[in-house]
Design an enzyme around this catalytic site. Structure first.
Site, short mmCIF file in Angstrom:
data_model
loop_
_atom_site.label_atom_id
_atom_site.label_comp_id
_atom_site.label_asym_id
_atom_site.label_seq_id
_atom_site.Cartn_x
_atom_site.Cartn_y
_atom_site.Cartn_z
N ASN A 414 4.30 21.37 -31.31
CA ASN A 414 3.96 19.95 -31.35
C ASN A 414 4.71 19.26 -32.49
O ASN A 414 4.43 19.53 -33.67
CB ASN A 414 2.46 19.75 -31.55
CG ASN A 414 2.10 18.28 -31.68
OD1 ASN A 414 2.08 17.55 -30.71
ND2 ASN A 414 1.85 17.81 -32.90
N GLU A 415 5.68 18.42 -32.13
CA GLU A 415 6.36 17.46 -33.02
C GLU A 415 7.27 18.08 -34.07
O GLU A 415 7.81 17.35 -34.90
CB GLU A 415 5.34 16.52 -33.68
CG GLU A 415 4.59 15.67 -32.69
CD GLU A 415 3.74 14.57 -33.30
OE1 GLU A 415 3.35 13.65 -32.56
OE2 GLU A 415 3.46 14.63 -34.51
N ASN A 416 7.52 19.38 -34.03
CA ASN A 416 8.33 19.98 -35.08
C ASN A 416 9.82 19.74 -34.89
O ASN A 416 10.57 19.60 -35.87
CB ASN A 416 8.04 21.48 -35.19
CG ASN A 416 6.63 21.75 -35.66
OD1 ASN A 416 5.97 20.86 -36.21
ND2 ASN A 416 6.15 22.95 -35.43
N SER A 460 7.17 19.34 -27.82
CA SER A 460 6.72 18.02 -27.41
C SER A 460 6.62 17.17 -28.67
O SER A 460 5.86 17.50 -29.58
CB SER A 460 5.36 18.11 -26.71
OG SER A 460 4.95 16.86 -26.21
#
Length: 807
Positions: A414-416, A460
């Site tokens: 997530n978002e990395n 994502s």
């Protein structure tokens, strides 16, 4: 046959020299709470008073009976932990069995013949994280806590919706397994279907005892009345079954969810059963279409050959203490999701791989599961000891979860990837590892090896490659947070991402939830408890600015502020979904942040921390329904259109009734327009020029009705619209034919009544209402079903009703 002995009772733990009873599964916070040592950390400011718990080491103990570990006809006894949180040393009478450092793995130790005291000594997660950080070096993080240095539920260290309650304990079951000759160590069913024939290719790993080495073993498998048998070669075997004429598993709203029992038995050379395994499977095909097109590159789920607009929600752990989440609680929450029209649940990467009960329920309800690997919002070191833990964790959970037909996607993080590019990580890292090797190499290799039947995406958001910005709305998945953070929700209409995997808007929880969580506090947006239960950066400031763009900000009126915050949350999320659904198939899905909460808090959730439904939940039911009407502006053409959205599998032929009205209910014009929307399509009907409301008057609006559905368009902001003072009548009728405490509330509008809301929890903490925000035209009535509020009168209902008022 294998014998299983659960190790639930007789556990104790030590606190300040005293042994206290412990619950397994559980955690140290729930044990301390049960013993009366700490206050409920969810109430008031108590979270701050229990911060010391996460910084201590804890030892759990119980006797290990020699009768349970000796042979009793078995050669081997294993001690099995389904979940240890997190850095632990396991000993029996001082003899070390092993060490662990991963909450997300299962562990097994040979304890044959062992007896005495079983100790599980947990180090402070902070101490473990600090030790790893000294080995790997510092890495950037969006929060001040060290969660990226330990394989543990990240959000337990605090998030912008969650408390900092760093747990320790045996959070999943513990048991002894006694067996002989051989056992099933791994079972991987690859389930496919082609031209109506299902195929199950079961890959099996076997562990043998010394006496079982070299012995002939066999596997017997069955599903849907079909059977197959295979010999075990060494420690591996594959058995294949074909099932003609299978019924397909479909996502909710697209068909049924037939599940088939898959049984596997390991036998010795005499045909005697040694071990068995059983799961339910479903036959379906799934892939994600990421093909380039004129708009960029898409991200469209295709199930059984049908392209879907995905109606999703993000899922976080339903409790900061996940051992408290029972199968019944999973079922309640997931039924709420299905009841809101949701067909996909994304298990977010800062939480946990959920319990089997979660995925079983999704299988039954037809809720597709997007499963993140557990990395979120930080740069993660790729050196040892973390790298080996990450691979072992991934292998463990891919094998555990792959039988579930509801699981449709593995996601790397997530978002990395976004953070590496945009959040000033890259220069700070100066070439150090940050997790990219996990998401772009290790994890896709593990999925390709173990579960090639499912798609994988690196993250994502992710645009598919470094050729595009990771959060490029024209490519792959997109997270839309600029609007909540800085802009009015009308900004959602400025772009058409290919797939919106995160977006959302905050609101406080229900009033009854706040009263329980903040006992004795006079509720106000800035009261101490309200601020403590608001974890987002400048969260209340963003709430106030969101309200002020549309309404006069209440001064000192908490009830009015609370209502308007709920209205803005529901309107904001609806504005995004309506816009993006109207642009199917360019936009192929939305995943709202978020479905649920892990404690009582102001957040983006549709269901608050006490399980109460916010108005957003009811709005999701409307905008996620198979059929939707929405008024959209077409800036290129310079006119209004009615988007007739049909997600169902049948053609929809509604007759639209369009009316141009004034605030006092006067009809300035009307027309009937026939529309036709093919299955899984959107039809667009241009609003005739004579029905366009005149913004200059500040009192005209458009109403579109069809088959019980309604869409509204107000051409000016609420602050500028000439709302009349709302007037309505209320009648309360008991419903003796229903359950006790159920009443029907009939509200009849005498004027335009915008966004009427009955906050049922004001009538009683257990009261619920079957509807959210409703707009009534003069003379219209709405019937509201209220449950759990016995002897409720009209006056009490009047006090619990809110609506938009003139500025």
């Amino acid at each position: 046959m294998k014998d299983v002995i659960p190790l639930t009772g007789e556990w104790t733990f030590q606190h300040d020299g005293t042994r206290l009873p412990a619950q397994v599964p559980g955690c140290v916070h729930t044990d301390l709470l049960a013993a009366g040592v700490i206050p409920d950390p969810y109430l008031g400011l108590n979270e701050l008073d229990v911060a010391w718990v996460g910084r201590r080491a804890w030892t759990y103990s119980r006797p290990l009976d020699p009768r349970d570990t000796e042979s009793d006809g078995h050669e081997r006894t294993d001690l099995v932990f389904d979940g240890l949180d997190t850095a632990a040393v396991i000993t029996v009478d001082g003899r070390e069995l092993g060490r662990t450092r991963n909450m997300h793995r299962r562990y097994r130790f040979d304890v044959t013949g062992a007896a005495g005291t079983l100790d599980v000594r947990f180090a402070s997660a902070y101490d473990e994280a600090d030790a790893v950080r000294k080995l790997t070096g510092e890495r950037p993080n969006v929060y001040p806590e060290p969660f990226q240095y330990i394989r543990k539920m990240a959000c337990g260290f605090g998030w912008d919706w969650g408390p900092t309650l760093v747990t320790a304990g045996m959070w999943r079951p513990v048991r002894l397994e006694r067996w002989s000759t051989a056992r099933l160590s791994e079972v991987r069913p690859l389930v496919t279907v082609t031209d109506g024939t299902g195929r199950v290719e079961v890959h099996v790993g076997v562990e043998r005892t010394a006496s079982g080495a070299g012995r002939r073993l066999a596997l017997r498998a069955s599903v849907a009345g079909r059977q197959a048998r295979a010999e075990v070669e060494g420690d591996r075997a594959v058995v294949t079954l074909e099932v003609p004429g299978v019924s397909l598993w479909w996502p909710r709203g697209h068909g049924e969810q037939p599940l088939y029992g898959l049984d596997l038995v390991l036998e010795d050379d005499q045909g005697r059963p040694l071990d068995s395994w059983r799961r339910r499977i479903g036959f379906r095909t799934v892939h994600v279409d990421r093909s380039p097109d004129a708009h960029g590159s898409g991200f469209t789920f295709v199930v059984n050959g049908v392209r879907l607009f995905t109606r999703g929600v993000n899922w976080i752990p339903d409790d900061v203490f996940p051992s408290r989440v029972t199968p019944e609680r999973y079922r309640t929450r997931l039924r709420q999701a299905a009841g809101a029209g949701v067909d996909l649940v994304r298990v977010w990467g800062g939480g946990i791989y959920e319990d089997e009960a979660f995925y079983d329920t999704c299988d039954e309800l037809g809720l597709m599961v997007w499963q993140d690997f557990l990395f979120a919002c930080a740069a993660y070191p790729e050196e040892q000891p973390l790298r080996g833990e990450v691979e072992a964790e991934a292998r463990d959970n891919v094998v555990r979860l792959m039988p579930h037909p509801s699981l449709v996607l593995w996601n790397g993080n997530n978002e990395n990837l976004w953070g590496f590019r945009d959040w000033e990580w890259e220069p700070a890292l100066a070439g150090d590892s940050w997790g990219g090797g996990y998401y772009l190499d290790l994890l896709p290799r593990v999925v390709a090896e173990l579960d090639p039947t499912r798609p994988y995406t690196a993250g994502s958001p992710w645009s598919g490659s470094w050729e595009h910005h990771p959060n490029d709305p024209a490519h792959g998945t997109h997270h839309s947070w600029e609007v909540w953070n800085r802009r009015d929700y009308a900004g959602y209409r400025d772009s058409v991402p290919r797939f919106v995997a995160e977006f959302g808007w905050q609101a406080p929880p229900a009033v009854a939830t706040l009263r329980r969580a903040l006992p004795g506090e006079e509720l106000a947006p800035g009261s101490p408890g309200m601020l403590h239960h608001q974890k987002a950066e400048d969260g209340n400031g963003k709430l106030d600015r969101g309200i002020a763009r549309h309404f006069a900000l209440p001064d000192g009126d908490f009830d009015r502020w609370h209502y308007l915050a709920q209205v803005v949350q529901a309107r904001a999320v609806a504005a995004g979904i309506e816009h993006w659904r109207s642009h199917w198939p360019v936009c192929a899905g939305t995943v709202v942040w978020q479905l649920n909460d892990c404690w009582p808090v102001s957040s983006w959730a549709a269901v608050d921390g006490d399980g109460r439904l916010k108005p957003l939940y009811h709005e999701l039911r409307r905008v996620y329904a198979d059929r939707l009407l929405t008024v959209q502006e077409d800036p290129e053409a310079g006119h209004l259109v009615i988007a007739v959205v049909n997600q169902s599998g049948e053609t929809w032929h509604p007759q639209l009734v369009l009316r141009r009205l004034t605030a006092d209910g006067t009809v300035l014009g009307s027309a009937g327009v026939d529309a036709a929307a093919a299955p899984h399509s959107v039809a667009r009907v241009v609003v005739p020029h004579g029905l366009l409301p005149d913004a200059a008057t500040a009192k005209e609006f458009l109403v579109a009705d069809a088959e019980g559905l309604r869409a509204l368009h107000f051409p000016v902001p609420d602050l500028d619209f000439a709302y009349p003072a709302p007037r309505y009548d209320v009648v309360v009728r008991s419903r003796a034919e229903d359950e006790a405490g159920s009443v029907e509330v009939v509200v009849t509008a005498r004027t335009l009544v915008r966004d009427l809301l009955l906050q049922a929890d004001r009538l009683g903490p257990d009261a619920t209402c079957d509807a959210g925000l409703r707009t009534l035209l003069p003379g219209e009535s709405v019937r509201l079903r209220v449950r759990g509020a016995a002897e409720t009168g009209a006056n009490a209902v009047q006090a619990a009703l809110f609506c938009v008022e003139p500025a």
